[in-house]
Design an enzyme around this catalytic site. Structure first.
Site, PDB file in Angstrom:
ATOM      1  CB  SER A  85      98.743 -49.121  12.376  1.00 31.70           C
ATOM      2  OG  SER A  85      97.655 -48.252  12.502  1.00 31.70           O
TER       3      SER A  85
ATOM      4  CG  ASP B 296      94.015 -48.023  10.464  1.00 39.62           C
ATOM      5  OD1 ASP B 296      92.991 -48.642  10.793  1.00 39.62           O
ATOM      6  OD2 ASP B 296      95.009 -47.901  11.207  1.00 39.62           O
TER       7      ASP B 296
ATOM      8  CG  ASP C 290      95.485 -51.585  12.899  1.00 37.19           C
ATOM      9  OD1 ASP C 290      95.268 -50.537  12.272  1.00 37.19           O
ATOM     10  OD2 ASP C 290      95.957 -51.594  14.047  1.00 37.19           O
TER      11      ASP C 290
ATOM     12  CG  ASP D  73      93.968 -48.659  15.200  1.00 40.20           C
ATOM     13  OD1 ASP D  73      94.027 -48.512  13.962  1.00 40.20           O
ATOM     14  OD2 ASP D  73      94.937 -48.444  15.958  1.00 40.20           O
TER      15      ASP D  73
HETATM   16 MG    MG Z   1      95.716 -48.557  12.963  1.00 40.60          MG
END
Ligand code: MG
Length: 430
Positions: A90, A228, A230, A232
Site C-alpha cells: 500500500s 498511494d 496501490d 486504493d
Molecule cells: Mg493503499
C-alpha cells in the site's frame, strides 16, 4: 500474529519472505478453488507473487494472473473467482512488502477468515493435491480494461484539465487512462511504475505532494489527483494549489453519495456530522477494513476515511481511488470549482498530540482515564475512549506502535481548553 489491520505487511525478504508467501498460498489454496492474483510495482512483488502462486497450485487451486494492477482493480476482478490475492504494501515505504486477501464482493478477508488462514499455516494443515489435480495458471490482460470500463460507465464525460500524480505506483496503469477516456486533459506526474518510488514517498499526505501542488497551479489545472502505491487511496489538490484535507473530501463525497447513512472512523471531524445533518453517521475503529465491515453491516450508502480511502458500495466494498478520482472530476465538472466546494464547508480547529507512556503502563492508565472522561459526557469505546462534549469531542487512544497515548480534540469553539483538560487527565493517570 501474521495479519495486521491491513493484511500481512513487513520488510520485504526479511519478514515478507518467499517461504511465508508459499505458506499463505498453500493455506488460501486449501480453502478456495480459484484465485486471481495481482501485484503493485514493488521490487519484491514478483518474488512474492511467484511463491504464493506455487502454494496455491500445490493445494490444487487454479490461478489467474493479472500482472501489475491497482488494488481496486484486483478486488474488482475477484468477482469472477473464489478469492483475490494482492501483493502490495500500500502506502508503506519501498522496502516493505505485503499480501492482502479479497472476497468476491471486494471486501478484504475479515478477522475470522484471517484467523483460519493463520491457523492452517501454524498447524501446517494445508491440502496437498495429487499429481493430477495440481492447479494451473492462466494469464489475462483484461483486468485493467474491465475495471476502467466499469468506472467510465458510471461517471459522466469530462473536459477539465487535471494533473494526476501516481507516485510511481500502480495507479499509473489506470487513472490517467480513465480520466482521458472521460474527455479530460490529463497531465501526468510520476506516472511510470517504479518499485523504488524515486519521486516521492507513496503515502498521499500533504508533505509528499508539494510537486503536485506546484504543478496544478503551473499548468492552470482545475484540480490535482494523488494516489498511494496501490491506488486504493486518493487525495486531491484544488485549482489554487491547496491540499484538500481528508475530512473536507469526505464531506464532499458524503453530501453526494450518502442519502441516508455514512460510515466514518472515530477520529473524523464533527464538521462531517454538521454538514450531513439528517443522515445517520456511524463511527468505527480507524482502518478501511473496519469502515467496509460496518458499511456492509449497516447497509450504508457510503464510507470513507480522511486518510483517503473512499468506499462506494454500489461499485465494490474495496476502497477505489480510481473511481473516487473520476467521481471527483464529475462533481467539479457539474458543480463548479473544487476550491469553492471546499470553502463552502465549515472548519473547526482540531489538536492532535500525545503523552509518553511505556507499553506496560498503557492498560492501567487507560482504565483510570476512562473513569475521568466518563464524567465529561457521552463515551464511546470503539477505538480508545471518545467523549462527546456536545460542543466537540476528545479521543484518547493508546498508540499501537509507539510508547505513547494519543490525544485528539476538536471543538466548534474552545478547543485549547478541551485539549488541555484531556492532557491533564492523561498525565494524572500516569
Ligand atoms: Mg493503499
Amino acid at each position: 500474529m501474521l495479519f495486521g489491520s491491513s493484511g500481512i505487511r513487513g520488510l520485504a525478504n526479511r519478514e515478507i519472505t518467499p517461504q511465508l508467501a508459499l505458506n499463505v498460498g498453500l493455506a488460501v489454496g486449501s480453502q478456495h478453488e480459484s484465485a486471481v492474483i495481482g501485484r503493485d510495482p514493488r521490487t519484491s512483488g514478483e518474488m512474492i507473487e511467484h511463491a504464493i502462486i506455487s502454494g496455491l497450485l500445490s493445494a490444487g487451486c487454479s490461478v489467474t494472473r493479472v500482472g501489475m494492477v491497482a488494488t481496486p482493480t484486483l478486488a474488482f476482478a475477484a468477482r469472477d473467482y473464489d478469492c483475490g490475492v494482492m501483493v502490495t504494501a500500500s502506502h508503506n515505504p519501498p522496502e516493505y512488502g505485503g499480501i492482502k486477501l479479497w472476497n468476491r464482493d471486494g471486501m478484504a478477508f475479515d478477522t475470522k477468515q484471517q484467523d483460519e488462514i493463520e491457523s492452517i499455516i501454524k498447524k501446517g494443515s494445508w491440502k496437498i493435491a495429487e499429481w493430477n489435480s495440481i492447479g494451473r495458471v492462466n494469464e489475462t490482460s483484461c483486468a485493467v480494461e474491465e475495471h476502467a470500463e466499469m468506472i467510465i460507465g458510471k461517471v459522466g464525460s469530462g473536459s477539465l484539465k487535471v494533473v494526476v500524480d501516481c507516485g510511481c505506483g500502480a495507479a499509473s496503469t489506470i487513472t490517467p487512462y480513465v480520466l482521458r477516456r472521460m474527455g479530460c486533459n490529463v497531465i501526468t506526474l510520476n506516472s511510470q511504475p517504479d518499485g523504488f518510488f524515486p519521486a516521492r514517498n507513496p503515502e498521499p499526505v500533504e508533505k509528499n505532494l508539494e510537486l503536485l501542488k506546484k504543478a496544478t497551479v503551473a499548468f492552470g489545472a482545475e484540480l490535482g489527483i494523488a494516489h498511494d502505491g496501490d491506488a486504493d487511496r486518493m487525495m486531491a489538490v484544488d485549482g489554487l494549489g491547496r491540499f484538500v484535507e481528508g475530512d473536507k473530501l469526505l464531506a464532499i463525497f458524503g453530501l453526494r453519495e450518502a442519502k441516508k447513512s455514512i460510515v466514518v472512523p472515530v477520529d473524523t471531524s464533527i464538521m462531517v456530522d454538521d454538514v450531513l445533518k439528517g443522515r445517520k453517521v456511524y463511527r468505527t475503529r480507524v482502518g478501511d477494513v473496519y469502515v467496509a465491515e460496518e458499511l456492509k453491516k449497516r447497509n450504508a450508502d457510503f464510507g470513507g476515511e480522511p486518510s483517503g480511502s473512499w468506499i462506494f458500495p454500489g461499485i465494490s466494498l474495496c476502497p477505489d481511488g480510481i473511481y473516487a478520482a473520476a467521481r471527483l472530476v464529475e462533481i467539479v465538472e457539474k458543480e463548479g470549482k473544487l476550491d469553492t466546494l471546499v470553502d463552502e464547508l465549515p472548519s473547526y480547529p482540531m489538536i492532535r498530540g500525545s503523552v509518553p507512556c511505556s507499553n506496560d503502563k498503557k492498560e492501567n492508565a487507560m482504565r483510570k482515564i476512562g473513569v475521568e472522561l466518563r464524567k465529561m459526557g457521552d463515551v464511546s469505546s470503539i477505538d480508545g475512549i471518545r467523549v462527546d462534549t456536545g460542543n466537540g469531542w476528545i479521543l484518547v487512544r493508546p498508540s499501537g506502535t509507539e510508547p505513547k497515548i494519543r490525544i485528539t480534540a476538536e471543538a466548534r469553539e474552545g478547543v485549547d481548553e478541551l485539549y488541555a483538560k484531556g492532557e491533564h487527565i492523561v498525565k494524572e493517570a500516569l
